[in-house]
Design a protein around this motif. Structure first.
Motif, short mmCIF file in Angstrom:
data_model
loop_
_atom_site.label_atom_id
_atom_site.label_comp_id
_atom_site.label_asym_id
_atom_site.label_seq_id
_atom_site.Cartn_x
_atom_site.Cartn_y
_atom_site.Cartn_z
N GLN A 50 0.87 -1.01 -0.07
CA GLN A 50 -0.08 -0.05 -0.06
C GLN A 50 0.84 1.20 0.18
O GLN A 50 1.73 1.23 0.67
CB GLN A 50 -0.84 0.14 1.40
N GLY A 51 0.56 2.15 -0.73
CA GLY A 51 1.15 3.53 -0.66
C GLY A 51 2.50 3.63 -1.07
O GLY A 51 3.46 4.23 -0.46
N ILE A 52 3.03 2.72 -2.00
CA ILE A 52 4.36 2.63 -2.45
C ILE A 52 4.83 3.57 -3.45
O ILE A 52 3.85 4.53 -3.95
CB ILE A 52 4.53 1.34 -3.24
N SER A 53 6.20 4.06 -3.55
CA SER A 53 6.78 5.07 -4.13
C SER A 53 6.65 4.74 -5.72
O SER A 53 6.45 3.64 -6.06
CB SER A 53 8.14 5.41 -3.85
N ASP A 54 6.68 5.59 -6.47
CA ASP A 54 6.62 5.54 -8.16
C ASP A 54 8.03 4.71 -8.31
O ASP A 54 7.60 3.61 -9.30
CB ASP A 54 6.66 6.92 -8.62
N ALA A 55 8.83 4.75 -8.02
CA ALA A 55 10.11 3.94 -8.28
C ALA A 55 9.85 2.55 -7.86
O ALA A 55 10.09 1.47 -8.49
CB ALA A 55 11.58 4.39 -7.51
N GLU A 56 9.20 2.40 -6.51
CA GLU A 56 9.09 0.85 -6.27
C GLU A 56 7.81 0.17 -7.07
O GLU A 56 7.97 -1.10 -7.36
CB GLU A 56 8.46 0.83 -4.57
N TYR A 57 6.95 1.02 -7.41
CA TYR A 57 5.78 0.69 -8.24
C TYR A 57 6.51 0.16 -9.58
O TYR A 57 5.98 -1.08 -10.15
CB TYR A 57 4.84 1.37 -8.57
N LEU A 58 7.29 1.06 -10.11
CA LEU A 58 7.79 0.48 -11.62
C LEU A 58 8.71 -0.63 -11.28
O LEU A 58 8.56 -1.54 -12.32
CB LEU A 58 8.74 1.88 -12.06
N ASP A 59 9.59 -0.72 -10.42
CA ASP A 59 10.09 -1.87 -10.31
C ASP A 59 9.54 -3.24 -9.92
O ASP A 59 9.52 -4.16 -10.63
CB ASP A 59 11.18 -1.91 -8.79
N LEU A 60 8.29 -2.91 -9.37
CA LEU A 60 7.20 -4.24 -8.97
C LEU A 60 6.75 -4.77 -10.63
O LEU A 60 6.74 -5.78 -10.66
CB LEU A 60 6.26 -3.78 -8.16
N LEU A 61 6.30 -3.67 -11.26
CA LEU A 61 5.87 -4.16 -12.47
C LEU A 61 7.05 -4.90 -13.39
O LEU A 61 6.42 -5.87 -13.94
CB LEU A 61 5.20 -2.83 -13.31
N GLN A 62 8.15 -4.32 -13.39
CA GLN A 62 9.38 -4.79 -14.14
C GLN A 62 9.43 -6.17 -13.74
O GLN A 62 10.10 -7.06 -14.30
CB GLN A 62 10.35 -4.01 -14.21
N GLN A 63 9.25 -6.60 -12.38
CA GLN A 63 9.77 -7.91 -11.70
C GLN A 63 8.61 -8.84 -11.90
O GLN A 63 8.57 -9.89 -11.29
CB GLN A 63 10.20 -7.80 -10.42
N THR A 64 7.34 -8.59 -12.11
CA THR A 64 6.16 -9.27 -12.42
C THR A 64 6.30 -10.19 -13.98
O THR A 64 6.57 -9.70 -14.87
CB THR A 64 4.90 -8.29 -12.46
N ASP A 65 5.90 -11.50 -13.57
CA ASP A 65 5.97 -12.41 -14.43
C ASP A 65 4.32 -12.35 -15.39
O ASP A 65 4.24 -12.44 -16.35
CB ASP A 65 6.15 -13.64 -14.10
N VAL A 66 3.39 -12.28 -14.55
CA VAL A 66 1.99 -12.32 -15.21
C VAL A 66 1.30 -11.24 -14.19
O VAL A 66 1.17 -11.35 -13.07
CB VAL A 66 1.45 -13.80 -15.07
N LEU A 67 0.52 -10.25 -15.02
CA LEU A 67 -0.40 -9.41 -14.22
C LEU A 67 -1.75 -10.21 -14.29
O LEU A 67 -2.26 -10.53 -15.15
CB LEU A 67 -0.57 -8.10 -15.09
N VAL A 68 -2.16 -10.67 -13.11
CA VAL A 68 -3.47 -11.13 -12.88
C VAL A 68 -4.52 -10.05 -12.31
O VAL A 68 -4.35 -9.85 -11.22
CB VAL A 68 -3.38 -12.31 -11.71
N LEU A 69 -5.64 -9.87 -13.01
CA LEU A 69 -6.21 -8.75 -13.03
C LEU A 69 -7.68 -9.11 -12.99
O LEU A 69 -8.43 -8.91 -14.09
CB LEU A 69 -5.85 -7.55 -13.87
N PRO A 70 -8.46 -9.95 -11.98
CA PRO A 70 -9.91 -10.18 -12.11
C PRO A 70 -10.89 -9.10 -12.07
O PRO A 70 -10.57 -8.14 -11.31
CB PRO A 70 -10.04 -11.10 -10.95
N LEU A 71 -11.70 -8.67 -13.08
CA LEU A 71 -12.25 -7.41 -13.05
C LEU A 71 -13.89 -7.66 -12.97
O LEU A 71 -14.34 -8.76 -13.83
CB LEU A 71 -11.91 -6.59 -14.28
N ILE A 72 -14.75 -6.76 -12.38
CA ILE A 72 -16.11 -7.01 -12.47
C ILE A 72 -16.65 -6.39 -14.01
O ILE A 72 -17.54 -6.91 -14.61
CB ILE A 72 -16.81 -6.17 -11.51
N ASP A 73 -15.81 -5.32 -14.27
CA ASP A 73 -16.25 -4.71 -15.71
C ASP A 73 -15.10 -3.74 -15.68
O ASP A 73 -14.23 -3.70 -15.00
CB ASP A 73 -17.74 -3.94 -15.41
N SER A 74 -15.18 -2.94 -17.00
CA SER A 74 -14.05 -2.16 -17.09
C SER A 74 -14.39 -1.19 -18.47
O SER A 74 -15.19 -1.47 -19.32
CB SER A 74 -12.79 -2.90 -17.47
#
Length: 375
Positions: A252-276
């Motif tokens: 929660q409340g992570i910095s921009d740099a941490e968020y970017l690194d988190l995405l770059q280290q992600t193998d699969v984005l799993v995003l269950p959605l109700i609608d979009s």
């Protein structure tokens, strides 16, 4: 041009914003959501097109003192879920900014939130008011007592094609354009993966996320794949208890740099959605070259089979199977990651800004000019 009333859009990445030929001055009425990273947010259009209207200091001061009771009353009376006293002040600032100006476009970037009382200014002195709309149609009965105030605007911009029919029922046939939400593909880029780390799935955000089914998805994935961590980012705190399994990392409340690194280290984005309609996280993951497993909806305008797997809403088993298949096939996952990056490049701000400039030309070509300009 009044210095304290207008400010050029700032570019958080530090790069030079691209410009596109415009038929007339364009002014943005914007809003900044705190959950967006610095280089994110729909207000980034101001970095490429026009300028942002900002409240002068004296109005901001009055809004905190003398005008506070009035703006609170307007907030209560107007009948919109998101409209606040700050939006009321923003509309007052925009009305002041319009004074003395002619033959210009005012673009409310979050019209559902910020536009309530200025619709009647459309077509006065050659001014045109357009608005961008972001919500799914099913949200409107909850968010508005009435949508009549949107009928006065000149044109609506939507961020997914599934919105077009609904918006045309409000503003009129032929007065709606689809312009994709974008991503800063020079900031959200693939990064060098940390070696010898567990596989990682990530779910980001909270708007229209399927938190009812997320716990089952996570639990099943972790049971089936021992070398897996699951990151949950930005979800409401009440969700935490339902996903407190081993190898779940809560952020929660992570910095921009941490968020970017988190995405770059992600193998699969799993995003269950109700609608979009559009989904900021999807665009950012694409920029970082991350394959996506999600549910069909407006977000489908931003995805293709090469970079994503889309399932019917509520299909827990399908989402688990699709994710496991990617996690266990390095070649396919890498290939989809390259396709994701290519899709992210297609969604770069420069491309969306060019499409938005086309909308401005369309609106301008159909508008009568003010008499003082000799038209």
């Amino acid at each position: 041009m009044t210095a304290d009333l207008l400010s050029a859009g700032s570019n958080p990445t530090g790069t030079t914003a691209l410009s596109h030929p415009l038929p007339c001055p364009v002014y943005f009425v914007s809003h900044r959501y705190q959950n967006h990273a610095g280089p994110s947010g729909y207000d980034r259009f101001a970095d490429y097109l026009g300028e942002s209207v900002t409240a002068p200091r004296w109005l901001d001061h009055l809004g905190r003192s003398v005008l506070r009771p009035m703006t609170k009353l307007v907030e209560w009376y107007n009948g919109s879920f998101e409209y606040s006293r700050h939006d009321c002040l923003r509309e007052i600032a925009t009305r002041l900014h319009m004074s003395g100006r002619q033959d210009a476009i005012y673009h409310f970037l979050y019209a559902e939130k910020s536009l309530r009382y200025l619709g009647p200014m459309n077509r006065r002195g050659g001014l045109r008011i357009i608005g961008s709309f972001h919500h799914c149609a099913f949200k409107y009965p909850t968010y508005f007592r009435s949508t009549e105030h949107f009928r006065a605007i000149e044109h609506a911009v939507v961020v997914s094609r599934i919105q077009i029919e609904h918006m045309e029922s409000i503003v009129g046939p032929g007065k709606v354009s689809f312009v994709p939400y974008a991503v800063d593909a020079s900031y959200f880029v693939p990064g060098e993966r940390v070696s010898n780390r567990p596989l990682r799935c990530t779910c980001v955000g909270q708007h229209l996320r399927d938190f009812e089914n997320l716990p089952a998805i996570i639990k099943t994935l972790l049971s089936a794949e021992r070398d897996l961590e699951f990151y949950v980012v930005g979800a409401p705190s009440k969700v935490r208890q339902s996903v407190e399994f081993d190898r779940v990392v809560w952020k929660q409340g992570i910095s921009d740099a941490e968020y970017l690194d988190l995405l770059q280290q992600t193998d699969v984005l799993v995003l269950p959605l109700i609608d979009s309609t559009s989904v900021t996280t999807v665009n950012e993951a694409l920029g970082c070259g991350v394959p996506i497993v999600t549910n069909r909806g407006g977000v489908s305008d931003y995805l293709n089979d090469a970079c994503s797997i889309e399932l019917t809403t509520g299909d827990v088993a399908g989402m688990v199977d699709a994710t496991l298949a990617l996690l266990r096939d390095d070649r396919r996952r890498n290939t989809m990651g390259l396709a994701a990056r290519q899709q992210g490049l297609e969604l770069d701000w420069s491309r969306s800004a060019a499409k938005m400039a086309d909308v401005y030309r369309q609106v301008y070509d159909g508008m009568p000019r003010s008499e003082s300009r000799g038209h």
